[in-house]
Design a protein around this motif. Structure first.
Motif, PDB file in Angstrom:
ATOM      1  N   ASN A  63       0.821  -1.207   0.000  1.00  0.00           N
ATOM      2  CA  ASN A  63       0.000   0.000   0.000  1.00  0.00           C
ATOM      3  C   ASN A  63       0.857   1.260   0.000  1.00  0.00           C
ATOM      4  OD1 ASN A  63      -2.178  -1.749   0.236  1.00  0.00           O
ATOM      5  ND2 ASN A  63      -2.252  -1.561   2.459  1.00  0.00           N
ATOM      6  N   ALA A  64       0.273   2.333  -0.514  1.00  0.00           N
ATOM      7  CA  ALA A  64       0.944   3.633  -0.527  1.00  0.00           C
ATOM      8  C   ALA A  64      -0.037   4.699  -0.064  1.00  0.00           C
ATOM      9  CB  ALA A  64       1.448   3.964  -1.937  1.00  0.00           C
ATOM     10  N   ASP A  65       0.477   5.696   0.645  1.00  0.00           N
ATOM     11  CA  ASP A  65      -0.320   6.864   1.011  1.00  0.00           C
ATOM     12  C   ASP A  65      -0.107   7.925  -0.060  1.00  0.00           C
ATOM     13  OD1 ASP A  65      -1.355   5.856   3.404  1.00  0.00           O
ATOM     14  OD2 ASP A  65       0.421   6.444   4.530  1.00  0.00           O
ATOM     15  N   VAL A  66      -1.181   8.307  -0.716  1.00  0.00           N
ATOM     16  CA  VAL A  66      -1.115   9.302  -1.783  1.00  0.00           C
ATOM     17  C   VAL A  66      -1.774  10.588  -1.293  1.00  0.00           C
ATOM     18  CG1 VAL A  66      -1.806   9.878  -4.138  1.00  0.00           C
ATOM     19  CG2 VAL A  66      -1.134   7.532  -3.570  1.00  0.00           C
ATOM     20  N   TYR A  67      -1.013  11.666  -1.375  1.00  0.00           N
ATOM     21  CA  TYR A  67      -1.482  12.971  -0.883  1.00  0.00           C
ATOM     22  C   TYR A  67      -1.887  13.862  -2.050  1.00  0.00           C
ATOM     23  CZ  TYR A  67      -1.162  17.723   1.016  1.00  0.00           C
ATOM     24  OH  TYR A  67      -1.418  19.020   1.361  1.00  0.00           O
ATOM     25  N   ILE A  68      -3.052  14.474  -1.918  1.00  0.00           N
ATOM     26  CA  ILE A  68      -3.568  15.399  -2.933  1.00  0.00           C
ATOM     27  C   ILE A  68      -4.018  16.672  -2.226  1.00  0.00           C
ATOM     28  CG2 ILE A  68      -5.238  15.723  -4.800  1.00  0.00           C
ATOM     29  CD1 ILE A  68      -5.692  12.610  -4.616  1.00  0.00           C
ATOM     30  N   ARG A  69      -3.573  17.814  -2.719  1.00  0.00           N
ATOM     31  CA  ARG A  69      -4.102  19.089  -2.216  1.00  0.00           C
ATOM     32  C   ARG A  69      -4.762  19.789  -3.402  1.00  0.00           C
ATOM     33  NH1 ARG A  69      -4.360  22.121   2.145  1.00  0.00           N
ATOM     34  NH2 ARG A  69      -4.461  24.385   1.948  1.00  0.00           N
ATOM     35  N   ALA A  70      -6.089  19.897  -3.307  1.00  0.00           N
ATOM     36  CA  ALA A  70      -6.858  20.348  -4.464  1.00  0.00           C
ATOM     37  C   ALA A  70      -8.025  21.219  -4.012  1.00  0.00           C
ATOM     38  CB  ALA A  70      -7.379  19.144  -5.239  1.00  0.00           C
ATOM     39  N   PRO A  71      -8.542  22.039  -4.925  1.00  0.00           N
ATOM     40  CA  PRO A  71      -9.694  22.885  -4.582  1.00  0.00           C
ATOM     41  C   PRO A  71     -10.990  22.075  -4.538  1.00  0.00           C
ATOM     42  CG  PRO A  71      -9.093  23.197  -6.886  1.00  0.00           C
ATOM     43  CD  PRO A  71      -8.065  22.280  -6.305  1.00  0.00           C
ATOM     44  N   VAL A  72     -11.756  22.278  -3.485  1.00  0.00           N
ATOM     45  CA  VAL A  72     -13.064  21.635  -3.340  1.00  0.00           C
ATOM     46  C   VAL A  72     -14.061  22.711  -2.929  1.00  0.00           C
ATOM     47  CG1 VAL A  72     -14.428  19.885  -2.145  1.00  0.00           C
ATOM     48  CG2 VAL A  72     -12.019  19.443  -2.640  1.00  0.00           C
ATOM     49  N   ARG A  73     -14.930  23.062  -3.862  1.00  0.00           N
ATOM     50  CA  ARG A  73     -15.966  24.065  -3.604  1.00  0.00           C
ATOM     51  C   ARG A  73     -15.377  25.368  -3.054  1.00  0.00           C
ATOM     52  NH1 ARG A  73     -20.391  19.875  -0.918  1.00  0.00           N
ATOM     53  NH2 ARG A  73     -20.487  18.494  -2.733  1.00  0.00           N
ATOM     54  N   GLY A  74     -14.314  25.813  -3.711  1.00  0.00           N
ATOM     55  CA  GLY A  74     -13.730  27.101  -3.377  1.00  0.00           C
ATOM     56  C   GLY A  74     -12.705  27.080  -2.265  1.00  0.00           C
ATOM     57  N   LYS A  75     -12.496  25.935  -1.624  1.00  0.00           N
ATOM     58  CA  LYS A  75     -11.524  25.813  -0.542  1.00  0.00           C
ATOM     59  C   LYS A  75     -10.502  24.738  -0.892  1.00  0.00           C
ATOM     60  CE  LYS A  75     -13.659  28.591   2.431  1.00  0.00           C
ATOM     61  NZ  LYS A  75     -13.053  29.834   2.965  1.00  0.00           N
ATOM     62  N   TYR A  76      -9.227  25.001  -0.547  1.00  0.00           N
ATOM     63  CA  TYR A  76      -8.206  23.980  -0.761  1.00  0.00           C
ATOM     64  C   TYR A  76      -8.174  23.026   0.421  1.00  0.00           C
ATOM     65  CZ  TYR A  76      -6.026  25.332  -5.116  1.00  0.00           C
ATOM     66  OH  TYR A  76      -5.779  25.548  -6.446  1.00  0.00           O
ATOM     67  N   LEU A  77      -8.273  21.740   0.115  1.00  0.00           N
ATOM     68  CA  LEU A  77      -8.250  20.708   1.144  1.00  0.00           C
ATOM     69  C   LEU A  77      -7.128  19.719   0.846  1.00  0.00           C
ATOM     70  CD1 LEU A  77     -12.055  19.867   1.520  1.00  0.00           C
ATOM     71  CD2 LEU A  77     -10.679  21.350   2.968  1.00  0.00           C
ATOM     72  N   GLY A  78      -6.530  19.201   1.887  1.00  0.00           N
ATOM     73  CA  GLY A  78      -5.536  18.146   1.750  1.00  0.00           C
ATOM     74  C   GLY A  78      -6.191  16.795   1.977  1.00  0.00           C
ATOM     75  N   VAL A  79      -6.045  15.896   1.015  1.00  0.00           N
ATOM     76  CA  VAL A  79      -6.650  14.566   1.091  1.00  0.00           C
ATOM     77  C   VAL A  79      -5.544  13.522   1.073  1.00  0.00           C
ATOM     78  CG1 VAL A  79      -8.226  12.929  -0.011  1.00  0.00           C
ATOM     79  CG2 VAL A  79      -8.718  15.384  -0.094  1.00  0.00           C
ATOM     80  N   LEU A  80      -5.599  12.586   1.995  1.00  0.00           N
ATOM     81  CA  LEU A  80      -4.619  11.501   2.056  1.00  0.00           C
ATOM     82  C   LEU A  80      -5.350  10.186   1.830  1.00  0.00           C
ATOM     83  CD1 LEU A  80      -1.541  11.090   2.642  1.00  0.00           C
ATOM     84  CD2 LEU A  80      -2.218  10.453   4.963  1.00  0.00           C
ATOM     85  N   LEU A  81      -4.971   9.487   0.765  1.00  0.00           N
ATOM     86  CA  LEU A  81      -5.591   8.210   0.417  1.00  0.00           C
ATOM     87  C   LEU A  81      -4.596   7.079   0.624  1.00  0.00           C
ATOM     88  CD1 LEU A  81      -7.246   9.189  -2.992  1.00  0.00           C
ATOM     89  CD2 LEU A  81      -8.289   9.280  -0.730  1.00  0.00           C
ATOM     90  N   ASN A  82      -5.018   6.054   1.331  1.00  0.00           N
ATOM     91  CA  ASN A  82      -4.216   4.837   1.407  1.00  0.00           C
ATOM     92  C   ASN A  82      -4.698   3.922   0.295  1.00  0.00           C
ATOM     93  OD1 ASN A  82      -4.014   1.790   2.643  1.00  0.00           O
ATOM     94  ND2 ASN A  82      -2.263   3.045   3.204  1.00  0.00           N
ATOM     95  N   VAL A  83      -3.832   3.641  -0.679  1.00  0.00           N
ATOM     96  CA  VAL A  83      -4.253   2.901  -1.876  1.00  0.00           C
ATOM     97  C   VAL A  83      -3.390   1.666  -2.092  1.00  0.00           C
ATOM     98  CG1 VAL A  83      -4.993   5.072  -2.947  1.00  0.00           C
ATOM     99  CG2 VAL A  83      -2.754   4.127  -3.510  1.00  0.00           C
ATOM    100  N   THR A  84      -3.996   0.698  -2.757  1.00  0.00           N
ATOM    101  CA  THR A  84      -3.266  -0.487  -3.229  1.00  0.00           C
ATOM    102  C   THR A  84      -3.232  -0.426  -4.749  1.00  0.00           C
ATOM    103  OG1 THR A  84      -4.116  -1.792  -1.371  1.00  0.00           O
ATOM    104  CG2 THR A  84      -3.157  -3.004  -3.222  1.00  0.00           C
ATOM    105  N   PRO A  85      -2.054  -0.158  -5.335  1.00  0.00           N
ATOM    106  CA  PRO A  85      -1.972  -0.088  -6.798  1.00  0.00           C
ATOM    107  C   PRO A  85      -1.959  -1.480  -7.421  1.00  0.00           C
ATOM    108  CG  PRO A  85       0.182   0.309  -5.838  1.00  0.00           C
ATOM    109  CD  PRO A  85      -0.769   0.149  -4.698  1.00  0.00           C
ATOM    110  N   GLY A  86      -2.484  -1.564  -8.633  1.00  0.00           N
ATOM    111  CA  GLY A  86      -2.497  -2.846  -9.326  1.00  0.00           C
ATOM    112  C   GLY A  86      -2.788  -2.650 -10.797  1.00  0.00           C
ATOM    113  N   PHE A  87      -3.019  -3.753 -11.485  1.00  0.00           N
ATOM    114  CA  PHE A  87      -3.256  -3.718 -12.932  1.00  0.00           C
ATOM    115  C   PHE A  87      -4.374  -4.667 -13.292  1.00  0.00           C
ATOM    116  CE2 PHE A  87      -2.347  -4.994 -17.352  1.00  0.00           C
ATOM    117  CZ  PHE A  87      -2.309  -3.728 -17.947  1.00  0.00           C
ATOM    118  N   ASP A  88      -5.339  -4.171 -14.048  1.00  0.00           N
ATOM    119  CA  ASP A  88      -6.444  -4.989 -14.553  1.00  0.00           C
ATOM    120  C   ASP A  88      -6.086  -5.402 -15.980  1.00  0.00           C
ATOM    121  OD1 ASP A  88      -8.778  -6.040 -15.592  1.00  0.00           O
ATOM    122  OD2 ASP A  88     -10.086  -4.588 -14.606  1.00  0.00           O
ATOM    123  N   ALA A  89      -5.587  -6.640 -16.121  1.00  0.00           N
ATOM    124  CA  ALA A  89      -5.129  -7.106 -17.435  1.00  0.00           C
ATOM    125  C   ALA A  89      -6.279  -7.212 -18.431  1.00  0.00           C
ATOM    126  CB  ALA A  89      -4.433  -8.458 -17.284  1.00  0.00           C
TER     127      ALA A  89
END
Length: 219
Positions: free
Chosen positions: A109-135
């Protein structure tokens, strides 16, 4: 008569005090939630990451020599910073990403950080994700295991749904999964057509491992 009506008045006062206490507690919880929502512990952490698009060339070279390359979170962040620059180009400031980075890696797993505008406010979002491939669909997939908005834990599904509204073309979000078409490139020269396509993605021993395949055909 005075004693007869004194007790109900005391009960009314007690009930009003309890109601006021409940309201104050609810307001305190809402304020605490808002503070946690806008408190971003990762804000500014990746501001000095240097944009570097050379990772794509590394994957391309590996396609002709073994078909797999691996890279660290730091290398990934250089490429992600490069991708953010391209994404923000020609977008108004209020719609630009401030950050996209790998904040940590553990197991698969990896923690992916995104700081992006949401409804006029910048929010920091941290996602714990499992990367993979759909063959079967030839897509990179990122299953979201958990999410935090600011310092506040949030259900993964609604967060993924909100992110899905802002994903660039080629990406999609469904349920708890974000996916995109496997990157590839085709070029022709000297009567030959070369195709390189990513065929796998996983985390292994703290590094991202990308499989890719190159093919050459007569044009």
């Amino acid at each position: 008569m005075q004693g007869k009506y004194a007790l109900p008045r005391r009960r009314k006062k007690k009930g009003a005090a309890i109601a006021l206490t409940v309201v104050l507690v609810l307001l305190a919880l809402v304020c605490a939630g808002l503070l946690m929502l806008f408190h971003d512990p990762n804000e500014g952490r990746f501001d000095k990451v240097k944009a570097d698009g050379s990772l794509a060339q590394k994957v391309l070279a590996a396609s002709f020599a073994g078909g797999e390359t691996s890279f660290s979170a730091e290398e990934a962040n250089g490429f992600l910073a490069y991708a953010v620059q391209r994404y923000n180009k020609d977008r108004p400031a209020e719609k630009q990403l401030h950050a996209l980075a790998v904040a940590g890696v553990s197991g698969q797993n990896a923690d992916v950080y995104i700081r992006a505008p949401v409804r006029g406010k910048y929010l920091g979002v941290l996602l714990n994700v499992t990367p993979g491939f759909d063959a079967a669909k030839s897509r990179l997939v990122f299953r979201v295991n958990s999410a935090r908005v600011g310092s506040l834990p949030a259900p993964a599904g609604p967060v993924v749904s909100e992110i899905g509204k802002r994903l660039p073309q080629g990406f999609s979000a469904e349920g708890d999964t974000i996916s995109c078409a496997a990157p590839g490139v085709t070029a022709s020269a000297a009567g030959l057509t070369g195709t390189v396509k990513v065929t796998g993605l996983q985390l292994r021993q703290g590094r991202f491992a990308v499989s890719s395949r190159a093919e050459l055909k007569a044009a």
